[in-house]
Motif scaffolding. Structure first.
Motif, short mmCIF file in Angstrom:
data_model
loop_
_atom_site.label_atom_id
_atom_site.label_comp_id
_atom_site.label_asym_id
_atom_site.label_seq_id
_atom_site.Cartn_x
_atom_site.Cartn_y
_atom_site.Cartn_z
N ALA A 369 -21.25 -11.66 -7.89
CA ALA A 369 -22.41 -10.96 -7.31
C ALA A 369 -22.46 -9.52 -7.82
O ALA A 369 -23.55 -8.99 -8.13
CB ALA A 369 -22.32 -10.98 -5.79
N MET A 370 -21.31 -8.87 -7.95
CA MET A 370 -21.28 -7.50 -8.48
C MET A 370 -21.73 -7.46 -9.93
O MET A 370 -22.53 -6.60 -10.34
CB MET A 370 -19.85 -6.92 -8.35
CG MET A 370 -19.43 -6.62 -6.94
SD MET A 370 -17.91 -5.62 -6.83
CE MET A 370 -16.72 -6.68 -7.66
N ILE A 371 -21.22 -8.40 -10.73
CA ILE A 371 -21.58 -8.44 -12.14
C ILE A 371 -23.09 -8.62 -12.31
O ILE A 371 -23.74 -7.93 -13.12
CB ILE A 371 -20.83 -9.59 -12.86
CG1 ILE A 371 -19.33 -9.29 -12.92
CG2 ILE A 371 -21.40 -9.82 -14.25
CD1 ILE A 371 -18.94 -8.16 -13.84
N GLU A 372 -23.66 -9.54 -11.56
CA GLU A 372 -25.10 -9.79 -11.64
C GLU A 372 -25.90 -8.53 -11.30
O GLU A 372 -26.88 -8.19 -11.97
CB GLU A 372 -25.49 -10.93 -10.69
CG GLU A 372 -24.96 -12.29 -11.07
CD GLU A 372 -25.75 -12.94 -12.18
OE1 GLU A 372 -26.99 -12.89 -12.13
OE2 GLU A 372 -25.13 -13.49 -13.12
N LYS A 373 -25.49 -7.83 -10.27
CA LYS A 373 -26.22 -6.64 -9.83
C LYS A 373 -26.11 -5.51 -10.86
O LYS A 373 -27.09 -4.79 -11.13
CB LYS A 373 -25.68 -6.18 -8.47
CG LYS A 373 -26.74 -5.63 -7.54
CD LYS A 373 -26.20 -5.50 -6.13
CE LYS A 373 -27.31 -5.10 -5.16
NZ LYS A 373 -28.34 -6.12 -4.98
N ILE A 374 -24.92 -5.37 -11.45
CA ILE A 374 -24.74 -4.36 -12.49
C ILE A 374 -25.63 -4.67 -13.69
O ILE A 374 -26.29 -3.77 -14.26
CB ILE A 374 -23.26 -4.29 -12.91
CG1 ILE A 374 -22.39 -3.74 -11.78
CG2 ILE A 374 -23.08 -3.43 -14.18
CD1 ILE A 374 -20.90 -3.88 -12.01
#
Length: 781
Positions: A369-374
């Motif tokens: 989820a963090m990777i996608e948002k970044i």
């Protein structure tokens, strides 16, 4: 399409290991002749048990009127918690799991009493006739409510590196977010079932569908108030377990044993499917929050992660499950300076339990989820952000819990899949397609997996085995692992055949029994072949050495040549001498050489200090990556998985066919968890997705149209059994690529500028809501 690439380094003496062999019970499975607990030929006068459950979610029990139950047709006996002669709490680690409700109700569907009758129908009918008076109380039904009420089954635990808050406060690029991750029903084909047969005096024989026979033995002995050596548990096979039968199979064995001991007759209990789903725990739902900083290239510099596991009413295995979520909150990425806290939230639902991945999948979802948002913030392809955050072999090679990442094959593995799946060309084609398709949107994602292998509880990383060689050259093997369809017994048979240099047909792996191999660990944590295979190998080596010593002595040769004796193709040879395995065994028997021994193994190198949050909790990591392509109807939320490419690391494969089967099955089960398996409780705490009509698992039609699976050709550098790697749990997390691909398709509505707010599971409803949220955001700009 299956690609069987056989890594180098397989095999030792024989030629059985490393080859695709049919599952030892495959024909019996297909023909219906495989014997499960429900197929047992029962003793004369066997009676049948059922449980009466609570219709309330939380409250104090004022009274239980069982008169109508006792007078119901065919009823032999009725018991409550007051009738238990020994321990009443059957919790696996911490207290809180009474065998039957004890003065209070803590979840809707909690078993309150058990009834014994002459038939299944009469027992279940009688169980409906109780009057249970309860003073209801307000239940806690969410992790946020648990925080407000300060309801936790265990204290919080923290892992950290550096000063995350300081780095976050100084960052130029920083985002926050949260992800709700639903639970999952085990939906094993064979439900919870046990048979208890009283033996002479106070001895008890238990047949049970359990992943942990030794724990069943212990708990049955404790509720009966007898010693463990009086109880024998027999477990031939399960019709699926997935973690749902690691701890929670014990309750039904205990109830059957209590009734059997009181009435001196055999007792069988089999839960009906709806009740099974109501009274047994699921995969833990999680609500995880993150605060992450990163540079202009997308490289993470600091993270602050809060993990909230919905544990249900008791601890069960939740302490270790939330720990594993914390261990895997990095997935495959270096988190920079980080602070991770894990909360074990108590809610008034069934106590959630082990499920394939044991918390690891819920932790990994935070990382993705963090990777996608970044990626969306920086207008980068998510794969590029993933790759720049991989662990390296220089400074960024220690996890948040201080374990060094060695033998990191992930960059090469992902690069191979990137090429074989034609990722970048398809990315370009999909982007163009989406520009010209206003309603149907395609999505593409390539996600990695790094999964630690070992029990997080150090003492469970041990196994025993018992091996007999008979005078006709056949071999019988018993070990502490349980067969639940995953092919463990097949691999164990291959290991034994390989060590003696004989055919698999000459090996018989018998039912798991506590009177043959004691004090066994559960078959869980993907460790079944790792630890039991090594224990069996060690036993075989001991017998092989005895045979070799006897053979060398008979030839007048030195014991120093022991390691030069070769067992292969049913022959035993040294220098120019050769004898058949059968003849040597017969001669050794005449020569009074023991042809039976036990084996033992304990996993080396592992340790973890909870006080410091540092250590090496895993023997090694299993890696993998998957690339998924989906098509989403943005007006209905309907989703179709079009193509999946998987490259997965199993080390030196012991049996490529079984390993690929595990990868395929694990992926589909993970895909179900993240897409259409939707657990629902109402506002009173009642499970309403309590049968196959209201809870949808993947069907044949959900299988990707194109499904490519390939094994990564690299032996395990650690001294695992023949340098193989575990394959039970890691493949489930490959399905994260489907969830990320769905997010990618939704993000295309904004030309990939906005990250889709998509909880798991990504049901059609959740997909549609995420699409509409992006549309509203675009309209407001």
């Amino acid at each position: 399409m299956r690609k069987l690439i056989q890594p180098a380094g397989s095999n030792t003496q024989g030629s059985t290991v490393g080859k695709s062999r049919i599952h030892e019970s495959a024909i019996r499975h297909v023909t219906g002749s495989a014997q499960y607990v429900d197929d047992q030929v029962l003793p004369l006068n066997t009676a049948y048990a059922a449980v009466g459950i609570s219709e309330h979610t939380k409250g104090d029990i004022n009274s239980i009127d069982l008169d109508d139950v006792r007078s119901s047709e065919g009823v032999i006996d009725v018991i409550t918690i007051d009738d238990v002669p020994g321990h009443t709490d059957i919790a696996p680690v911490f207290t809180g799991d009474p065998v039957l409700a004890d003065k209070r109700i803590v979840f809707h569907g909690q078993p309150v009493f058990a009834v014994l009758a002459t038939s299944v129908r009469l027992a279940r009918q009688a169980a409906q006739k109780a009057t249970i008076n309860i003073s209801p109380q307000q239940p806690v039904l969410s992790t946020d409510s648990a925080h407000e009420a300060e309801e936790f089954v265990r204290p919080a635990h923290t892992m950290q590196r550096g000063d995350a808050n300081k780095t976050l406060s100084q960052a130029s690029q920083r985002i926050q977010g949260e992800i709700a991750i639903g639970g999952q029903e085990h939906m094993y084909l064979e439900g919870q079932v046990s048979v208890a047969v009283p033996q002479e005096q106070d001895r008890m024989l238990i047949y049970t569908s359990s992943q942990h026979p030794s724990e069943v033995q212990k708990l049955v002995a404790e509720v009966l108030g007898i010693k463990l050596h009086k109880v024998t548990v027999d477990m031939r096979r399960m019709g699926g377990g997935f973690g749902g039968k690691e701890t929670q199979a014990a309750q039904w064995a205990c109830i059957a044993a209590l009734l059997a001991a009181r009435n001196r007759i055999a007792v069988k209990i089999r839960l009906p499917r709806m009740q099974d789903m109501m009274v047994t725990g699921k995969r833990h739902p999680f609500l995880n929050r993150f605060d992450v900083s990163f540079n202009q290239h997308g490289r993470i510099t600091a993270t602050n992660i809060q993990i909230n596991g919905d544990c249900g009413h008791s601890a069960d295995l939740s302490d270790a499950i939330v720990d594993r979520a914390m261990f895997h909150a990095d997935n495959s990425y270096h988190l920079g300076d980080c602070h991770i806290v894990g909360h074990r939230c108590r809610t008034n639902t069934v106590s959630h339990t082990a499920f394939r991945g044991f918390g690891g999948p819920q932790g990994m979802m935070v990382a993705e989820a963090m990777i996608e948002k970044i990626a969306r913030r920086l207008d980068l392809d998510p794969l590029a952000v993933r790759k720049i955050n991989f662990y390296d072999n220089e400074e960024r090679n220690f996890t948040q819990y201080g374990m060094k990442i060695e033998h990191n094959i992930l960059p090469d593995l992902v690069a191979r899949l990137e090429t074989s799946s034609d990722y970048w060309a398809r990315r370009e084609a999909i982007t163009q397609y989406n520009k010209n398709s206003p309603v149907l949107k395609k999505g593409l994602a390539l996600t990695p997996v790094k999964f630690g292998i070992s029990f997080t509880a150090k003492h469970l990383n041990q196994a025993g085995a018992l091996v007999h060689v008979y005078t006709d050259g056949s071999v019988q093997v018993n070990h502490g692992g349980t067969e639940m369809g995953q092919g463990l017994h097949t691999k164990i048979g291959q290991i034994a055949a390989n060590e003696f240099g004989i055919s698999l047909d000459d090996i018989e792996v018998t039912a798991t029994r506590t009177d043959k191999v004691p004090n066994t660990s559960p078959t869980a944590a993907s460790s079944g072949t790792d630890i039991n295979g090594k224990a069996v190998q060690n036993a075989c080596i001991e017998i092989r050495n005895r045979l070799s010593e006897f053979y060398l002595k008979s030839l007048g040769l030195s014991k120093d040549l022991l390691t030069d004796v070769v067992f292969n193709h049913h022959q035993v040879s040294i220098e120019n001498h050769q004898i058949s395995f059968l003849e040597l065994v017969q001669q050794a028997y005449i020569g009074r050489v023991s042809l039976s021994t036990s084996g033992f193994y304990k996993t080396p190198k592992i340790h973890y200090d909870r006080a410091t949050g540092k250590g090496r909790p895993f023997f090694y990591f299993a890696y993998g990556a998957s690339c998924s392509e989906v098509t989403v109807d943005t007006l209905t939320g309907e989703c179709m998985v079009e193509r999946v490419d998987i490259l997965h690391d199993v080390g030196t494969s012991l049996n490529p066919a079984i390993d690929i089967g595990q990868i395929e099955g694990g992926f589909i089960q993970g895909m179900g968890w993240l897409t259409n398996e939707d657990l629902r409780w109402d506002d009173k705490g009642r499970l309403i997705s309590n049968n196959p009509a209201t809870y949808k698992i993947p069907a044949v039609g959900d299988t990707p149209k194109i499904f490519n699976v390939e094994l990564y050709p690299d032996p395990n550098p650690e001294d695992s059994i023949y340098h193989s790697k575990a394959v039970g749990e890691p493949p489930l997390m490959l399905a994260m690529s489907v969830w990320c691909a769905i997010k990618d398709s939704i993000s295309s509505l904004s030309e990939y500028r906005l990250d889709a707010d998509l909880p798991a599971p990504a049901t059609a409803e959740n997909i549609l809501m995420a699409c509409n949220k992006i549309r509203r955001a675009l309209e407001s700009q």
